[in-house]
Design a protein around this motif. Structure first.
Motif, PDB file in Angstrom:
ATOM      1  N   UNK B 186       0.815  -1.215   0.000  1.00 33.41           N
ATOM      2  CA  UNK B 186       0.000   0.000   0.000  1.00 33.41           C
ATOM      3  C   UNK B 186       0.843   1.257   0.000  1.00 33.41           C
ATOM      4  N   UNK B 187       2.084   1.133   0.466  1.00 37.09           N
ATOM      5  CA  UNK B 187       2.930   2.315   0.597  1.00 37.09           C
ATOM      6  C   UNK B 187       4.374   1.864   0.647  1.00 37.09           C
ATOM      7  N   UNK B 188       5.268   2.699   0.129  1.00 38.43           N
ATOM      8  CA  UNK B 188       6.700   2.385   0.182  1.00 38.43           C
ATOM      9  C   UNK B 188       7.447   3.481   0.928  1.00 38.43           C
ATOM     10  N   UNK B 189       8.227   3.093   1.923  1.00 40.40           N
ATOM     11  CA  UNK B 189       9.163   4.024   2.566  1.00 40.40           C
ATOM     12  C   UNK B 189      10.455   3.941   1.774  1.00 40.40           C
ATOM     13  N   UNK B 190      10.921   5.053   1.258  1.00 39.21           N
ATOM     14  CA  UNK B 190      12.208   5.084   0.555  1.00 39.21           C
ATOM     15  C   UNK B 190      13.231   5.684   1.505  1.00 39.21           C
ATOM     16  N   UNK B 191      14.141   4.828   1.960  1.00 40.92           N
ATOM     17  CA  UNK B 191      15.144   5.265   2.929  1.00 40.92           C
ATOM     18  C   UNK B 191      16.384   5.696   2.167  1.00 40.92           C
ATOM     19  N   UNK B 192      16.853   6.909   2.446  1.00 46.09           N
ATOM     20  CA  UNK B 192      17.996   7.412   1.689  1.00 46.09           C
ATOM     21  C   UNK B 192      18.987   8.101   2.614  1.00 46.09           C
ATOM     22  N   UNK B 193      20.124   8.471   2.073  1.00 48.76           N
ATOM     23  CA  UNK B 193      21.113   9.262   2.806  1.00 48.76           C
ATOM     24  C   UNK B 193      21.398  10.493   1.965  1.00 48.76           C
ATOM     25  N   UNK B 194      21.697  11.627   2.609  1.00 47.35           N
ATOM     26  CA  UNK B 194      21.817  12.888   1.861  1.00 47.35           C
ATOM     27  C   UNK B 194      23.175  13.030   1.172  1.00 47.35           C
ATOM     28  N   UNK B 195      23.451  12.140   0.219  1.00 43.21           N
ATOM     29  CA  UNK B 195      24.713  12.172  -0.516  1.00 43.21           C
ATOM     30  C   UNK B 195      24.402  12.001  -2.002  1.00 43.21           C
ATOM     31  N   UNK B 196      25.361  12.282  -2.882  1.00 44.30           N
ATOM     32  CA  UNK B 196      25.115  12.092  -4.315  1.00 44.30           C
ATOM     33  C   UNK B 196      24.715  10.652  -4.671  1.00 44.30           C
ATOM     34  N   UNK B 197      25.325   9.664  -4.017  1.00 36.93           N
ATOM     35  CA  UNK B 197      24.956   8.270  -4.306  1.00 36.93           C
ATOM     36  C   UNK B 197      23.516   8.027  -3.867  1.00 36.93           C
ATOM     37  N   UNK B 213       2.726   2.367  -9.451  1.00 28.55           N
ATOM     38  CA  UNK B 213       1.527   3.034  -8.935  1.00 28.55           C
ATOM     39  C   UNK B 213       1.367   2.922  -7.435  1.00 28.55           C
ATOM     40  N   UNK B 214       2.483   2.884  -6.699  1.00 27.63           N
ATOM     41  CA  UNK B 214       2.406   2.780  -5.239  1.00 27.63           C
ATOM     42  C   UNK B 214       2.901   4.090  -4.634  1.00 27.63           C
ATOM     43  N   UNK B 215       2.111   4.711  -3.737  1.00 30.26           N
ATOM     44  CA  UNK B 215       2.559   5.974  -3.122  1.00 30.26           C
ATOM     45  C   UNK B 215       3.805   5.741  -2.273  1.00 30.26           C
ATOM     46  N   UNK B 216       4.653   6.766  -2.216  1.00 30.37           N
ATOM     47  CA  UNK B 216       5.911   6.624  -1.487  1.00 30.37           C
ATOM     48  C   UNK B 216       6.226   7.874  -0.698  1.00 30.37           C
ATOM     49  N   UNK B 217       6.969   7.674   0.382  1.00 34.38           N
ATOM     50  CA  UNK B 217       7.484   8.782   1.173  1.00 34.38           C
ATOM     51  C   UNK B 217       8.937   8.504   1.490  1.00 34.38           C
ATOM     52  N   UNK B 218       9.681   9.554   1.793  1.00 33.70           N
ATOM     53  CA  UNK B 218      11.119   9.420   1.987  1.00 33.70           C
ATOM     54  C   UNK B 218      11.487   9.509   3.467  1.00 33.70           C
ATOM     55  N   UNK B 219      12.448   8.707   3.865  1.00 32.47           N
ATOM     56  CA  UNK B 219      13.036   8.825   5.199  1.00 32.47           C
ATOM     57  C   UNK B 219      14.511   9.117   4.999  1.00 32.47           C
TER      58      UNK B 219
END
Lengths: 299, 290
Positions: B186-197, B213-219
């Motif tokens: 139903x939802x995807x958490x996109x976990x990232x780090x604040x770097x160019x990669x 077609x899946x809503x996503x939010x960023x962590x």
């Protein structure tokens, strides 16, 4: 001509940073070892971000195939849905549709269809590139999100690198490998003379290091280890060294946690170029020398 | 509800977030099942320490050719898209590691000389943690190339019996194992780090969620170590930033030692609970509307 592949098992341990650092150091050596770089992490390819590449050639990569139903010929019998093992055919409003993400490209539905209403379309799955960098040629790729056949694309870029290496007398193909142990890793490690496992001293990192060492062993590729961010859990770093010693695996060095690695990445550079006196750069220099020795000894 | 935790880039903190979320919700009586879909390098069990009491093999059906019936027609090899079955000099050979288990060769053999036999490529495991979290995972056998059959069978196996939330801890990257892990959620958490990669791979992962077609939010994990381009990207693309975890050496050191984020910094418990409430409301209101 030798092949060195950088692996980890666990993601994010520093493979790309280490590969780029070595690329610079090799170039610095005054062409004693001429290196071709390969980014085999084809669905998340980052090596180019710190190597300032100039793209020379771009090629399409045809991945697998995807089924398509011709609705004019379809008689809605549903045989295709029954035969599909990938849950890729759905009944939508009394007709049948292909889920292109789920479709495995096997073609079983094509042979089942009584009216020949299904055909397979080749997929343009991504691109591969031959670029020039200040440190030598780079072969890299970009697999479109959601695509399969990453292993095939890895094999493609490695083959291209190998051909150029043989044609123009390069001594080393240096491959930035993908995380995990599945098909892209297997393709990356195939034919390698040495796999360098970049491990972080963490419970997760060690667990995955063991899986990737089992993998390199399975494919008869010799492995060595280096420990990145070694000071975040020094006791675990020592444990890793013991484990490797007990298993006849050389630990080539420890790299300390160093914010300069990220700072140089943000500037689009590799740390050994950007700040050669940084603690991580010094450690990387020593590890690179040991690798050069290992590859020469082997020859 | 099913939430996937994905990233694009490896090592951004997917397992940290997935396990932190599971532990925070079980605290307030929400029943959770954590499904470790990173079948090549599964780690969630190290932080949740479940008691595994259920096992199942993951088998792919591969062809076995009866040499007595085989006429060497080569029809099987003609239809195989993966070069997993070949006919040479009247004999038919199978390469199990290339076989996708589609059954095409079995169907088309004019002599009906092919039967299918199970080929194990991995295992599934499940159990409960001390705190009442249901746990399941898939583990790909070393040397096997294909993660997807393990993930697909894991998803259909043991979901913990009508729990309030299933959390799928996904692998890194954006190719087929990630599709298998996040599809149907139903939802995807996109976990990232604040770097160019981090940014480069987040773009690809976000594109994948849009295509599916899946809503996503960023962590944003390790906030502060690089630059602010992730924030700019999220703003431009109207992607909500659900949570930020500023870099702290003590967090890295705790995770290195197998501690969960919420054990190291209990103030994240409330944050996870509040993110869940937000997403839960959003997903439910979508369901009511459609």
């Amino acid at each position: 001509m030798k092949q060195l592949v950088i692996l980890s098992g666990k993601g994010g341990t520093g493979k790309t940073s280490v590969t780029a650092a070595f690329g610079y150091l090799a170039a610095l050596d005054g062409n004693q070892i001429r290196v071709i770089l390969v980014d085999a992490d084809v669905d998340a390819s980052n090596l180019e971000l710190v190597l300032e590449p100039e793209k020379l050639e771009k090629h399409e990569f045809a991945g697998g195939k995807v089924a398509e139903i011709d609705q004019e010929l379809c008689i809605n019998c549903g045989d295709c849905k029954q035969i599909c093992r990938f849950d890729a055919i759905h009944e939508v409003d009394l007709s049948y549709e292909i889920d292109t993400f789920a479709c495995d490209g096997c073609g079983a539905c094509v042979y089942q269809c009584p009216t020949n209403a299904i055909h397979m379309n080749p997929q343009m799955a991504g691109y591969w590139y031959w670029s020039n960098t200040p440190y030598g040629p780079l072969f890299h790729a970009a697999l479109r999100p959601g695509q399969e056949n990453s292993g095939k694309l890895v094999t493609m870029v490695k083959q291209q690198a190998r051909l150029l290496a043989l044609d123009e007398g390069y001594q080393l193909v240096l491959v930035d490998g993908p995380p995990g142990i599945g098909c892209p890793v297997i393709s990356a490690v195939s034919g390698a003379d040495l796999a360098l496992i970049v491990v972080e001293p963490t419970v997760a990192g060690v667990h995955d290091m063991q899986r990737v060492l089992e993998t390199t062993d399975h494919f008869n590729v010799p492995a060595a280890v280096c420990i990145n961010k070694a000071d975040i859990f020094p006791e675990e770093s020592t444990e890793i060294e013991s484990f490797c010693r007990d298993n006849g695996i050389q630990v080539l060095g420890r790299i300390p946690f160093d914010p300069m690695v990220t700072e140089s990445m943000v500037q689009g550079k590799t740390v050994t170029f950007y700040q050669p006196n940084a603690p991580s750069s010094q450690a990387l220099k020593k590890i690179w020398s040991r690798i050069v020795e290992m590859l020469e000894d082997d020859a | 509800m099913i939430i996937a935790v994905a990233s694009g880039k490896g090592g951004t903190g997917k397992t940290t977030i997935a396990t932190g979320l599971a532990l925070s919700l079980s605290d307030v009586g929400i029943t959770v099942s954590l499904m470790d879909c990173d079948v090549e390098a599964p780690n969630a069990h190290l932080f949740l320490q479940p008691s595994i009491d259920q096992h199942a093999p993951v088998n792919v059906q591969i062809p076995e050719v009866n040499a007595n019936l085989c006429s060497g027609s080569g029809r099987c090899a003609e239809v195989c898209e993966f070069h997993a079955i070949v006919t040479l000099g009247g004999k038919t050979l199978v390469f199990p590691e290339l076989c996708h288990g589609c059954g095409s060769c079995t169907l088309v053999c004019p002599e009906q000389a092919i039967t299918e036999i199970p080929n194990q490529v991995g295992v599934l495991e499940a159990g409960m943690t001390g705190g009442g979290i249901h746990f399941s995972r898939g583990v790909l056998d070393v040397g096997e190339p294909m993660a997807v059959p393990v993930i697909t069978q894991l998803k259909n196996w043991n979901n913990g019996n009508n729990v309030d939330l299933i959390i799928r801890d996904s692998p890194p990257g954006t190719s087929c194992p990630v599709v298998a892990s996040i599809s149907g959620t139903d939802y995807v958490f996109l976990v990232t780090e604040p770097t160019p990669f981090g940014l480069h791979d987040l773009r690809l992962a976000f594109e994948l969620t849009e295509e599916l077609g899946i809503p996503a939010g960023v962590i944003i994990n390790r906030d502060g170590i690089g630059d602010t381009k992730i924030d700019e990207f999220c703003l431009e693309n109207e992607i909500p930033i659900l949570m930020r975890i500023p870099f702290e050496r003590k967090i890295s050191e705790g995770i290195a030692r197998g501690k969960s984020l919420v054990e190291i910094n209990p103030e994240y418990v409330k944050e996870f609970q509040s993110v869940f409430d937000q997403i839960h409301q959003m997903v439910n209101s979508k369901k009511v509307r459609t």
